[in-house]
Scaffold this motif. Structure first.
Motif, PDB file in Angstrom:
ATOM      1  N   GLU A 137       0.831  -1.208   0.000  1.00 32.48           N
ATOM      2  CA  GLU A 137       0.000   0.000   0.000  1.00 32.48           C
ATOM      3  C   GLU A 137       0.865   1.258   0.000  1.00 32.48           C
ATOM      4  O   GLU A 137       0.565   2.227  -0.705  1.00 32.48           O
ATOM      5  CB  GLU A 137      -0.931   0.012   1.214  1.00 32.48           C
ATOM      6  CG  GLU A 137      -2.034  -1.020   1.156  1.00 32.48           C
ATOM      7  CD  GLU A 137      -2.897  -1.006   2.415  1.00 32.48           C
ATOM      8  OE1 GLU A 137      -3.047   0.084   3.028  1.00 32.48           O
ATOM      9  OE2 GLU A 137      -3.393  -2.077   2.787  1.00 32.48           O
ATOM     10  N   LEU A 138       1.925   1.258   0.790  1.00 26.85           N
ATOM     11  CA  LEU A 138       2.818   2.411   0.856  1.00 26.85           C
ATOM     12  C   LEU A 138       3.484   2.664  -0.499  1.00 26.85           C
ATOM     13  O   LEU A 138       3.557   3.803  -0.963  1.00 26.85           O
ATOM     14  CB  LEU A 138       3.882   2.209   1.940  1.00 26.85           C
ATOM     15  CG  LEU A 138       4.891   3.331   2.114  1.00 26.85           C
ATOM     16  CD1 LEU A 138       4.205   4.639   2.513  1.00 26.85           C
ATOM     17  CD2 LEU A 138       5.942   2.943   3.139  1.00 26.85           C
ATOM     18  N   ALA A 139       3.946   1.592  -1.152  1.00 29.43           N
ATOM     19  CA  ALA A 139       4.589   1.732  -2.458  1.00 29.43           C
ATOM     20  C   ALA A 139       3.612   2.296  -3.489  1.00 29.43           C
ATOM     21  O   ALA A 139       3.961   3.208  -4.256  1.00 29.43           O
ATOM     22  CB  ALA A 139       5.147   0.390  -2.917  1.00 29.43           C
ATOM     23  N   ALA A 140       2.381   1.786  -3.503  1.00 23.18           N
ATOM     24  CA  ALA A 140       1.379   2.268  -4.460  1.00 23.18           C
ATOM     25  C   ALA A 140       1.035   3.734  -4.199  1.00 23.18           C
ATOM     26  O   ALA A 140       0.978   4.550  -5.137  1.00 23.18           O
ATOM     27  CB  ALA A 140       0.121   1.400  -4.390  1.00 23.18           C
ATOM     28  N   ARG A 143       4.003   5.977  -5.248  1.00 14.76           N
ATOM     29  CA  ARG A 143       4.079   6.146  -6.711  1.00 14.76           C
ATOM     30  C   ARG A 143       3.020   7.135  -7.199  1.00 14.76           C
ATOM     31  O   ARG A 143       3.292   7.976  -8.061  1.00 14.76           O
ATOM     32  CB  ARG A 143       3.928   4.804  -7.411  1.00 14.76           C
ATOM     33  CG  ARG A 143       5.197   3.962  -7.395  1.00 14.76           C
ATOM     34  CD  ARG A 143       5.098   2.766  -8.332  1.00 14.76           C
ATOM     35  NE  ARG A 143       4.082   1.825  -7.916  1.00 14.76           N
ATOM     36  CZ  ARG A 143       4.269   0.821  -7.053  1.00 14.76           C
ATOM     37  NH1 ARG A 143       5.461   0.627  -6.536  1.00 14.76           N
ATOM     38  NH2 ARG A 143       3.285   0.019  -6.721  1.00 14.76           N
ATOM     39  N   THR A 144       1.804   7.045  -6.674  1.00 18.69           N
ATOM     40  CA  THR A 144       0.721   7.938  -7.083  1.00 18.69           C
ATOM     41  C   THR A 144       1.053   9.389  -6.739  1.00 18.69           C
ATOM     42  O   THR A 144       0.916  10.285  -7.570  1.00 18.69           O
ATOM     43  CB  THR A 144      -0.606   7.520  -6.404  1.00 18.69           C
ATOM     44  OG1 THR A 144      -0.913   6.187  -6.804  1.00 18.69           O
ATOM     45  CG2 THR A 144      -1.742   8.450  -6.776  1.00 18.69           C
ATOM     46  N   HIS A 149       3.609  15.002  -8.572  1.00 15.36           N
ATOM     47  CA  HIS A 149       4.567  16.079  -8.323  1.00 15.36           C
ATOM     48  C   HIS A 149       5.812  16.043  -9.207  1.00 15.36           C
ATOM     49  O   HIS A 149       6.591  16.995  -9.206  1.00 15.36           O
ATOM     50  CB  HIS A 149       4.988  16.053  -6.845  1.00 15.36           C
ATOM     51  CG  HIS A 149       3.841  16.332  -5.935  1.00 15.36           C
ATOM     52  ND1 HIS A 149       3.460  17.610  -5.591  1.00 15.36           N
ATOM     53  CD2 HIS A 149       2.962  15.501  -5.311  1.00 15.36           C
ATOM     54  CE1 HIS A 149       2.420  17.557  -4.790  1.00 15.36           C
ATOM     55  NE2 HIS A 149       2.097  16.286  -4.599  1.00 15.36           N
ATOM     56  N   HIS A 150       6.014  14.984  -9.948  1.00 11.64           N
ATOM     57  CA  HIS A 150       7.205  14.799 -10.785  1.00 11.64           C
ATOM     58  C   HIS A 150       7.143  15.751 -11.978  1.00 11.64           C
ATOM     59  O   HIS A 150       6.181  15.739 -12.738  1.00 11.64           O
ATOM     60  CB  HIS A 150       7.252  13.341 -11.239  1.00 11.64           C
ATOM     61  CG  HIS A 150       8.473  12.978 -12.007  1.00 11.64           C
ATOM     62  ND1 HIS A 150       9.749  13.206 -11.548  1.00 11.64           N
ATOM     63  CD2 HIS A 150       8.617  12.383 -13.218  1.00 11.64           C
ATOM     64  CE1 HIS A 150      10.625  12.751 -12.429  1.00 11.64           C
ATOM     65  NE2 HIS A 150       9.966  12.266 -13.461  1.00 11.64           N
ATOM     66  N   ARG A 151       8.160  16.572 -12.154  1.00 12.07           N
ATOM     67  CA  ARG A 151       8.209  17.552 -13.242  1.00 12.07           C
ATOM     68  C   ARG A 151       9.545  17.468 -13.974  1.00 12.07           C
ATOM     69  O   ARG A 151      10.349  18.398 -13.919  1.00 12.07           O
ATOM     70  CB  ARG A 151       8.009  18.969 -12.704  1.00 12.07           C
ATOM     71  CG  ARG A 151       6.708  19.216 -11.994  1.00 12.07           C
ATOM     72  CD  ARG A 151       5.541  19.227 -12.993  1.00 12.07           C
ATOM     73  NE  ARG A 151       4.293  19.495 -12.325  1.00 12.07           N
ATOM     74  CZ  ARG A 151       3.460  18.537 -11.878  1.00 12.07           C
ATOM     75  NH1 ARG A 151       3.778  17.271 -12.018  1.00 12.07           N
ATOM     76  NH2 ARG A 151       2.325  18.857 -11.303  1.00 12.07           N
ATOM     77  N   HIS A 160      15.171  14.921  -6.579  1.00  9.47           N
ATOM     78  CA  HIS A 160      15.349  14.466  -5.204  1.00  9.47           C
ATOM     79  C   HIS A 160      15.231  12.950  -5.163  1.00  9.47           C
ATOM     80  O   HIS A 160      14.537  12.360  -5.990  1.00  9.47           O
ATOM     81  CB  HIS A 160      14.278  15.078  -4.285  1.00  9.47           C
ATOM     82  CG  HIS A 160      14.475  16.531  -4.038  1.00  9.47           C
ATOM     83  ND1 HIS A 160      14.274  17.488  -4.990  1.00  9.47           N
ATOM     84  CD2 HIS A 160      14.864  17.189  -2.923  1.00  9.47           C
ATOM     85  CE1 HIS A 160      14.528  18.678  -4.488  1.00  9.47           C
ATOM     86  NE2 HIS A 160      14.891  18.521  -3.223  1.00  9.47           N
ATOM     87  N   ARG A 161      15.907  12.332  -4.225  1.00  9.60           N
ATOM     88  CA  ARG A 161      15.809  10.874  -4.037  1.00  9.60           C
ATOM     89  C   ARG A 161      15.036  10.621  -2.751  1.00  9.60           C
ATOM     90  O   ARG A 161      15.338  11.202  -1.714  1.00  9.60           O
ATOM     91  CB  ARG A 161      17.197  10.245  -3.940  1.00  9.60           C
ATOM     92  CG  ARG A 161      17.144   8.759  -3.592  1.00  9.60           C
ATOM     93  CD  ARG A 161      18.493   8.091  -3.708  1.00  9.60           C
ATOM     94  NE  ARG A 161      18.853   8.026  -5.110  1.00  9.60           N
ATOM     95  CZ  ARG A 161      20.043   8.392  -5.599  1.00  9.60           C
ATOM     96  NH1 ARG A 161      20.991   8.832  -4.797  1.00  9.60           N
ATOM     97  NH2 ARG A 161      20.298   8.303  -6.872  1.00  9.60           N
ATOM     98  N   LEU A 162      14.036   9.762  -2.829  1.00 10.94           N
ATOM     99  CA  LEU A 162      13.247   9.374  -1.666  1.00 10.94           C
ATOM    100  C   LEU A 162      13.634   7.952  -1.298  1.00 10.94           C
ATOM    101  O   LEU A 162      13.582   7.053  -2.135  1.00 10.94           O
ATOM    102  CB  LEU A 162      11.749   9.443  -1.996  1.00 10.94           C
ATOM    103  CG  LEU A 162      10.792   8.945  -0.919  1.00 10.94           C
ATOM    104  CD1 LEU A 162      10.870   9.833   0.316  1.00 10.94           C
ATOM    105  CD2 LEU A 162       9.375   8.884  -1.459  1.00 10.94           C
TER     106      LEU A 162
END
Length: 179
Positions: A137-140, A143-144, A149-151, A160-162
């Motif tokens: 659930e956390l991974a999904a 990703r969403t 926010h990915h530009r 940035h790396r998470l």
């Protein structure tokens, strides 16, 4: 033998050197120190030293030994790098620590603050299956949210790396901890 400071692996969570991270990346498939030395253009003895240290840390494992040209060639590979592997978490955490340390030095040299964020919390899982369900659930969800926010095409965007990792919390003093 004295190794350059950049190649010594700091003890504990401080991180792995760039060379050791490169070796781990190269060891998705088994290889010997000689094979890696040829690939990377470095002396075999230097590679062998770092492979032994990675093996001592539990990040590489022996695959086989074979006789070649009068000596025993050891072939090793990186331990499983799946999301449940403690070695993978250690490698990711090491990279995180090394990257943040380098960025802190750059920011200090430029006289600027370093923008970071941290989220830390403890969760009590009823079972390994519950932990797996949480992870899915956390991974999904991550990703969403990241997709929103990915530009990558915005010239003002900064990558940035998470890193999200989990390990059992240390709750007992070492002498009282159960095996």
């Amino acid at each position: 033998m004295s190794e350059p400071a950049a190649e010594r692996a700091p003890s504990g969570p401080a991180g792995l050197s760039p060379l050791r991270r490169t070796l781990l990346d190269q060891l998705a498939e088994p290889a010997s120190a000689s094979e890696l030395a040829r690939r990377l253009g470095l002396p075999r003895q230097r590679i062998n030293y770092h492979l032994r240290e990675l093996e001592r840390l539990g990040l590489v494992e022996l695959v086989d030994e074979r006789r070649r040209r009068g000596f025993v060639e050891r072939r090793v590979r990186a331990v499983d790098r799946d999301r449940h592997s403690s070695a993978y978490l250690y490698t990711a955490a090491s990279r995180l620590a090394a990257d943040v340390a380098a960025l802190r030095r750059r920011a200090a040299a430029a006289g600027r603050p370093l923008a970071t964020f941290t989220l830390e919390l403890d969760i009590d899982f009823a079972s390994p299956a519950a932990m797996g369900e949480f992870l899915d659930e956390l991974a999904a969800a991550t990703r969403t949210i990241a997709a929103r926010h990915h530009r990558p095409d915005d010239p003002r965007a900064r990558r940035h790396r998470l890193v999200i990792g989990a390990h059992q919390a240390i709750t007992d003093p070492p002498e009282e901890a159960a095996p």
